[in-house]
Structure formats: C-alpha cells, structure tokens
Scaffold this motif. Sequence first.
Motif, mmCIF file in Angstrom:
data_model
loop_
_atom_site.group_PDB
_atom_site.id
_atom_site.type_symbol
_atom_site.label_atom_id
_atom_site.label_comp_id
_atom_site.label_asym_id
_atom_site.label_seq_id
_atom_site.Cartn_x
_atom_site.Cartn_y
_atom_site.Cartn_z
ATOM 1 N N SER A 20 0.829 -1.214 0.000
ATOM 2 C CA SER A 20 0.000 0.000 0.000
ATOM 3 C C SER A 20 0.859 1.258 0.000
ATOM 4 O O SER A 20 0.514 2.252 -0.641
ATOM 5 C CB SER A 20 -0.948 0.005 1.198
ATOM 6 O OG SER A 20 -0.251 0.215 2.401
ATOM 7 N N VAL A 21 1.988 1.214 0.686
ATOM 8 C CA VAL A 21 2.901 2.359 0.700
ATOM 9 C C VAL A 21 3.750 2.378 -0.564
ATOM 10 O O VAL A 21 3.872 3.392 -1.246
ATOM 11 C CB VAL A 21 3.802 2.333 1.961
ATOM 12 C CG1 VAL A 21 4.842 3.427 1.910
ATOM 13 C CG2 VAL A 21 2.952 2.440 3.216
ATOM 14 N N LYS B 276 -4.174 4.773 -3.679
ATOM 15 C CA LYS B 276 -4.886 6.047 -3.566
ATOM 16 C C LYS B 276 -6.193 5.915 -2.793
ATOM 17 O O LYS B 276 -6.634 6.841 -2.149
ATOM 18 C CB LYS B 276 -5.194 6.611 -4.957
ATOM 19 C CG LYS B 276 -3.948 6.851 -5.805
ATOM 20 C CD LYS B 276 -3.139 8.018 -5.287
ATOM 21 C CE LYS B 276 -1.981 8.302 -6.202
ATOM 22 N NZ LYS B 276 -0.691 8.220 -5.584
ATOM 23 N N ASP B 277 -6.842 4.756 -2.907
ATOM 24 C CA ASP B 277 -8.124 4.573 -2.233
ATOM 25 C C ASP B 277 -8.365 3.090 -1.948
ATOM 26 O O ASP B 277 -7.525 2.247 -2.238
ATOM 27 C CB ASP B 277 -9.266 5.169 -3.059
ATOM 28 C CG ASP B 277 -9.291 4.641 -4.490
ATOM 29 O OD1 ASP B 277 -8.951 3.455 -4.707
ATOM 30 O OD2 ASP B 277 -9.650 5.407 -5.394
ATOM 31 N N VAL B 278 -9.552 2.785 -1.421
ATOM 32 C CA VAL B 278 -9.899 1.422 -1.022
ATOM 33 C C VAL B 278 -9.905 0.479 -2.225
ATOM 34 O O VAL B 278 -9.542 -0.695 -2.101
ATOM 35 C CB VAL B 278 -11.278 1.406 -0.297
ATOM 36 C CG1 VAL B 278 -11.712 -0.004 0.015
ATOM 37 C CG2 VAL B 278 -11.202 2.226 0.977
ATOM 38 N N SER B 279 -10.261 0.962 -3.380
ATOM 39 C CA SER B 279 -10.315 0.087 -4.558
ATOM 40 C C SER B 279 -8.917 -0.467 -4.891
ATOM 41 O O SER B 279 -8.801 -1.596 -5.383
ATOM 42 C CB SER B 279 -10.913 0.809 -5.765
ATOM 43 O OG SER B 279 -10.101 1.881 -6.164
ATOM 44 N N ASP B 280 -7.879 0.309 -4.631
ATOM 45 C CA ASP B 280 -6.516 -0.189 -4.843
ATOM 46 C C ASP B 280 -6.223 -1.352 -3.888
ATOM 47 O O ASP B 280 -5.606 -2.345 -4.272
ATOM 48 C CB ASP B 280 -5.488 0.925 -4.627
ATOM 49 C CG ASP B 280 -5.536 1.990 -5.715
ATOM 50 O OD1 ASP B 280 -6.061 1.713 -6.809
ATOM 51 O OD2 ASP B 280 -5.036 3.104 -5.459
ATOM 52 N N PHE B 281 -6.673 -1.230 -2.636
ATOM 53 C CA PHE B 281 -6.508 -2.314 -1.667
ATOM 54 C C PHE B 281 -7.250 -3.559 -2.135
ATOM 55 O O PHE B 281 -6.717 -4.664 -2.108
ATOM 56 C CB PHE B 281 -7.051 -1.909 -0.282
ATOM 57 C CG PHE B 281 -6.061 -1.231 0.597
ATOM 58 C CD1 PHE B 281 -5.125 -1.963 1.302
ATOM 59 C CD2 PHE B 281 -6.070 0.147 0.740
ATOM 60 C CE1 PHE B 281 -4.214 -1.334 2.132
ATOM 61 C CE2 PHE B 281 -5.163 0.784 1.563
ATOM 62 C CZ PHE B 281 -4.234 0.035 2.267
ATOM 63 N N VAL B 282 -8.501 -3.366 -2.565
ATOM 64 C CA VAL B 282 -9.339 -4.495 -2.991
ATOM 65 C C VAL B 282 -8.697 -5.207 -4.178
ATOM 66 O O VAL B 282 -8.639 -6.441 -4.220
ATOM 67 C CB VAL B 282 -10.771 -4.011 -3.313
ATOM 68 C CG1 VAL B 282 -11.598 -5.122 -3.947
ATOM 69 C CG2 VAL B 282 -11.448 -3.494 -2.055
ATOM 70 N N SER B 283 -8.181 -4.443 -5.122
ATOM 71 C CA SER B 283 -7.525 -5.041 -6.295
ATOM 72 C C SER B 283 -6.326 -5.877 -5.873
ATOM 73 O O SER B 283 -6.130 -6.999 -6.364
ATOM 74 C CB SER B 283 -7.058 -3.951 -7.264
ATOM 75 O OG SER B 283 -8.146 -3.238 -7.758
ATOM 76 N N GLU B 284 -5.519 -5.352 -4.965
ATOM 77 C CA GLU B 284 -4.336 -6.087 -4.495
ATOM 78 C C GLU B 284 -4.748 -7.343 -3.744
ATOM 79 O O GLU B 284 -4.143 -8.403 -3.911
ATOM 80 C CB GLU B 284 -3.465 -5.198 -3.614
ATOM 81 C CG GLU B 284 -2.097 -5.773 -3.303
ATOM 82 C CD GLU B 284 -1.201 -5.903 -4.518
ATOM 83 O OE1 GLU B 284 -0.427 -6.882 -4.577
ATOM 84 O OE2 GLU B 284 -1.248 -5.054 -5.426
#
Length: 155
Positions: free
Chosen positions: A129-130, A135-143
């Motif tokens: 994440s760092v 940028k947002d929660v969707s980036d977390f979900v994708s990962e």
Amino acid sequence: MKCPFCGEIDNKVIDSRLSKDATAIRRRRECLGCARRFTTYEQIEDMPIMIIKKDGRRETFSREKVRSGMQRACEKRSVSVNAIEDFIDELERDLRDTGEKEIPSTMLGEKIMEKLQALDEVAYVRFASVYREFKDVSDFVSELKLLLGNQNTGR
C-alpha cells in the motif's frame, strides 16, 4: 606492506590462517628492517550496491531503510526480529547475486514484496500500500483479489 614500527616495506609472512568468522585471512608478518612482528588482515573488498531511485538519483543500499520499512509493515504481526534480519540477509544476497552494481528501486521494491508475501500476507499488503502508493480502497481491494487469486492457483 609497510611496517607500522619503522616504515620499512620489506617483510615476510610467517603465518597465514582464516579469521574466526572465515571472512578474512590473518597474516602474521616480520619486518626485515627492524625484525618486529605485526598482523595484517586480507579481505574481499565490499562493493556497495547502488539503488537508482525513480527520479534518477542514486543512493547506497541501506539495510536500515529496509529494516525500518519491514518493521512498520510487520508491526503487531507475529514476525520475529530474527525473521526480519534473515529476510534482509537473503534480500542483500539476492541483490549481490545479480552481479549488478546498480539496481533500480522498482526491482528492489518488487523483491521485497515477493519475499514479504511469503513471510506474512498482512505485512505484504501494508508494504504494498505504501510502495505502490494506493490512492483509495479500490486499490486495496484489487491487491487483495490478486493475493487471493494467487493462493487459489497455488502460487
């Protein structure tokens, strides 16, 4: 080798043996000028690994910077200090094994994430994440979807 007592450059080696940790050769010498004895150590020259940053700057590989990032990612996780040190040792060995003197920071980051994913998945997501600047929660979900997809395929 210059004698530390009289400055004479002629001397003879009386004894050679490996250092205790086997990373150097200890040589016992006798000066041919003043007959005094002294010890020298011969070791492999350590070439620093240079990291090429995204903006083109170069800086020396820092175990401390990697350790700091790892400790933040592994905070409140069941990852021991020894596991982090072993991780960094292996990472540095891998970097040296490439034979390259300069390594892009992107390659370093990917290697850290690859090793971290096997060590602790939560720490991996924190680091990613760092590193990948989510940028947002969707980036977390994708990962997370990628991570879960890799688990299901046996990777």
